[in-house]
Motif scaffolding. Structure first.
Motif, PDB file in Angstrom:
ATOM      1  N   VAL A  43     -16.850  16.192 -49.275  1.00 41.66           N
ATOM      2  CA  VAL A  43     -17.483  17.232 -50.082  1.00 41.66           C
ATOM      3  C   VAL A  43     -18.982  17.256 -49.808  1.00 41.66           C
ATOM      4  N   PHE A  44     -19.451  18.373 -49.269  1.00 41.94           N
ATOM      5  CA  PHE A  44     -20.876  18.537 -48.983  1.00 41.94           C
ATOM      6  C   PHE A  44     -21.592  19.143 -50.181  1.00 41.94           C
ATOM      7  N   ASN A  45     -22.843  18.752 -50.353  1.00 42.08           N
ATOM      8  CA  ASN A  45     -23.644  19.337 -51.424  1.00 42.08           C
ATOM      9  C   ASN A  45     -24.466  20.500 -50.878  1.00 42.08           C
ATOM     10  N   GLN A  46     -25.375  21.026 -51.686  1.00 40.43           N
ATOM     11  CA  GLN A  46     -26.123  22.214 -51.302  1.00 40.43           C
ATOM     12  C   GLN A  46     -27.191  21.942 -50.244  1.00 40.43           C
ATOM     13  N   ASN A  47     -27.431  20.681 -49.934  1.00 36.40           N
ATOM     14  CA  ASN A  47     -28.406  20.361 -48.892  1.00 36.40           C
ATOM     15  C   ASN A  47     -27.844  20.591 -47.486  1.00 36.40           C
ATOM     16  N   PHE A  48     -26.537  20.663 -47.383  1.00 38.10           N
ATOM     17  CA  PHE A  48     -25.939  20.851 -46.063  1.00 38.10           C
ATOM     18  C   PHE A  48     -26.141  22.286 -45.591  1.00 38.10           C
ATOM     19  N   ASP A  49     -26.579  22.436 -44.344  1.00 35.37           N
ATOM     20  CA  ASP A  49     -26.844  23.754 -43.761  1.00 35.37           C
ATOM     21  C   ASP A  49     -25.528  24.363 -43.274  1.00 35.37           C
ATOM     22  N   GLN A  50     -24.977  25.277 -44.036  1.00 31.31           N
ATOM     23  CA  GLN A  50     -23.689  25.873 -43.701  1.00 31.31           C
ATOM     24  C   GLN A  50     -23.779  26.919 -42.600  1.00 31.31           C
ATOM     25  N   GLU A  51     -24.969  27.136 -42.052  1.00 32.45           N
ATOM     26  CA  GLU A  51     -25.111  28.033 -40.907  1.00 32.45           C
ATOM     27  C   GLU A  51     -25.070  27.279 -39.585  1.00 32.45           C
ATOM     28  N   LEU A  52     -24.952  25.965 -39.628  1.00 30.82           N
ATOM     29  CA  LEU A  52     -24.870  25.193 -38.394  1.00 30.82           C
ATOM     30  C   LEU A  52     -23.637  25.602 -37.587  1.00 30.82           C
ATOM     31  N   ASP A  53     -23.820  25.728 -36.291  1.00 34.96           N
ATOM     32  CA  ASP A  53     -22.699  26.026 -35.416  1.00 34.96           C
ATOM     33  C   ASP A  53     -22.080  24.761 -34.838  1.00 34.96           C
ATOM     34  N   LEU A  54     -22.767  23.650 -34.989  1.00 33.85           N
ATOM     35  CA  LEU A  54     -22.251  22.374 -34.483  1.00 33.85           C
ATOM     36  C   LEU A  54     -22.872  21.242 -35.277  1.00 33.85           C
ATOM     37  N   PHE A  55     -22.059  20.266 -35.647  1.00 29.91           N
ATOM     38  CA  PHE A  55     -22.584  19.079 -36.305  1.00 29.91           C
ATOM     39  C   PHE A  55     -21.570  17.950 -36.159  1.00 29.91           C
ATOM     40  N   GLY A  56     -22.005  16.753 -36.464  1.00 28.69           N
ATOM     41  CA  GLY A  56     -21.109  15.604 -36.416  1.00 28.69           C
ATOM     42  C   GLY A  56     -21.508  14.587 -37.460  1.00 28.69           C
ATOM     43  N   MET A  57     -20.538  13.785 -37.888  1.00 28.20           N
ATOM     44  CA  MET A  57     -20.771  12.773 -38.907  1.00 28.20           C
ATOM     45  C   MET A  57     -20.731  11.390 -38.280  1.00 28.20           C
ATOM     46  N   GLN A  58     -21.613  10.519 -38.738  1.00 33.35           N
ATOM     47  CA  GLN A  58     -21.641   9.159 -38.205  1.00 33.35           C
ATOM     48  C   GLN A  58     -20.383   8.378 -38.579  1.00 33.35           C
ATOM     49  N   PHE A  59     -20.004   8.399 -39.849  1.00 28.80           N
ATOM     50  CA  PHE A  59     -18.819   7.669 -40.296  1.00 28.80           C
ATOM     51  C   PHE A  59     -17.756   8.598 -40.877  1.00 28.80           C
ATOM     52  N   LEU A  60     -18.182   9.697 -41.416  1.00 30.03           N
ATOM     53  CA  LEU A  60     -17.325  10.546 -42.236  1.00 30.03           C
ATOM     54  C   LEU A  60     -16.751  11.690 -41.406  1.00 30.03           C
ATOM     55  N   GLY A  61     -15.477  11.632 -41.106  1.00 26.21           N
ATOM     56  CA  GLY A  61     -14.865  12.719 -40.375  1.00 26.21           C
ATOM     57  C   GLY A  61     -15.079  12.629 -38.873  1.00 26.21           C
ATOM     58  N   SER A  62     -14.907  13.759 -38.193  1.00 26.47           N
ATOM     59  CA  SER A  62     -14.973  13.807 -36.739  1.00 26.47           C
ATOM     60  C   SER A  62     -16.409  13.715 -36.241  1.00 26.47           C
ATOM     61  N   LYS A  63     -16.564  13.284 -34.991  1.00 25.15           N
ATOM     62  CA  LYS A  63     -17.910  13.179 -34.441  1.00 25.15           C
ATOM     63  C   LYS A  63     -18.451  14.521 -33.954  1.00 25.15           C
ATOM     64  N   ASN A  64     -17.600  15.509 -33.728  1.00 26.85           N
ATOM     65  CA  ASN A  64     -18.053  16.827 -33.293  1.00 26.85           C
ATOM     66  C   ASN A  64     -17.271  17.922 -34.011  1.00 26.85           C
TER      67      ASN A  64
END
Length: 249
Positions: free
Chosen positions: A185-206
């Motif tokens: 669950v992402f909060n409002q700080n997450f940029d939902q316009e990103l076309d690409l991102f990855g998580m260090q531990f949480l979820g997929s890397k790409n």
């Protein structure tokens, strides 16, 4: 925005190799001796102590051009080539597509050459970007955690009550393993316009957006596979793996 999990295709007709292990490999020996920074980050993690993961997350501070990465003899020169550790290789066409997209603030395109059958293969860039740790962008209290790995290794009574980033990291430091997340669950700080991102531990890397995926499809980019959330869930359930559902505020 809908996000797809980005990975490499293993279709031999596309990548040229049949073992599913990938088109390129970082070999021990001469390559690591020529690239000491790579060796220290990815192959000598025990020397970094409990914070070995931080250079992985902040890879743009350390990454340098890569020369003579081993490429399998039968590997085809696709637009996208996967790397096992961080980022992926792209040719000029895919680089132009990425540069026209909304990327993480900290990212780099680093010159990369491959060595295939003793010949240099150039025209590629190693694309790397810093991973999101979730410290500022994830609502840990609302996430749902998959404890199957920890229960297998630390006993069926293993339990957590994670409300904050620090509590999540405490479990990692205490057990040596990151807790799986079935609902992120992402909060409002997450940029939902990103076309690409990855998580260090949480979820997929790409992860890539449906907007970026459409660009790649329109330009017939080769070498990648984009897995939809629905397909990822079905496949993970069949294989007994944990899939991660992304929830945005």
């Amino acid at each position: 925005m809908i996000y797809y999990r980005l990975t490499n295709t293993v279709d031999p007709k596309i990548v040229g190799v049949t073992d599913g292990a990938g088109q390129v490999h970082i070999e021990v020996g001469d390559f690591l001796e020529r690239n000491q920074w790579y060796k220290s980050i990815f192959h000598e993690t025990e020397l970094a102590g409990k914070d070995w993961w931080k250079p992985w997350a902040e890879i743009t501070k350390y990454a340098q051009p890569l020369y003579k990465v081993f490429m399998e003899k039968k590997a085809k020169h696709t637009d996208y080539i996967d790397f096992s550790m961080r980022g992926f290789a792209v040719n000029n066409q895919l680089r132009e597509i990425l540069e026209s997209s909304h990327l993480p603030q900290n990212h780099k395109f680093l010159q990369t050459t491959f060595i295939q059958k003793e010949k240099i293969v150039d025209g590629y860039w190693w694309f790397v970007y810093d991973m999101d740790t979730g410290e500022q962008t994830v609502d840990f209290a609302k996430c749902e955690y998959d404890l199957r790995y920890h229960k297998r290794n630390f006993g069926e009574n293993f339990a957590v009550n994670i409300q904050t980033y620090q509590e999540y990291m405490n479990v990692f430091y205490e057990t040596g393993s990151a807790v799986g997340v079935s609902k992120l669950v992402f909060n409002q700080n997450f940029d939902q316009e990103l076309d690409l991102f990855g998580m260090q531990f949480l979820g997929s890397k790409n992860y890539i957006s449906d907007r970026l995926l459409k660009k790649m499809e329109a330009n017939r980019i080769t070498g990648y596979e984009a897995i939809s959330p629905e397909r990822d869930k079905r496949r993970s359930e069949f294989l007994g793996y944990s899939s991660t559902e992304l929830i945005f505020s």
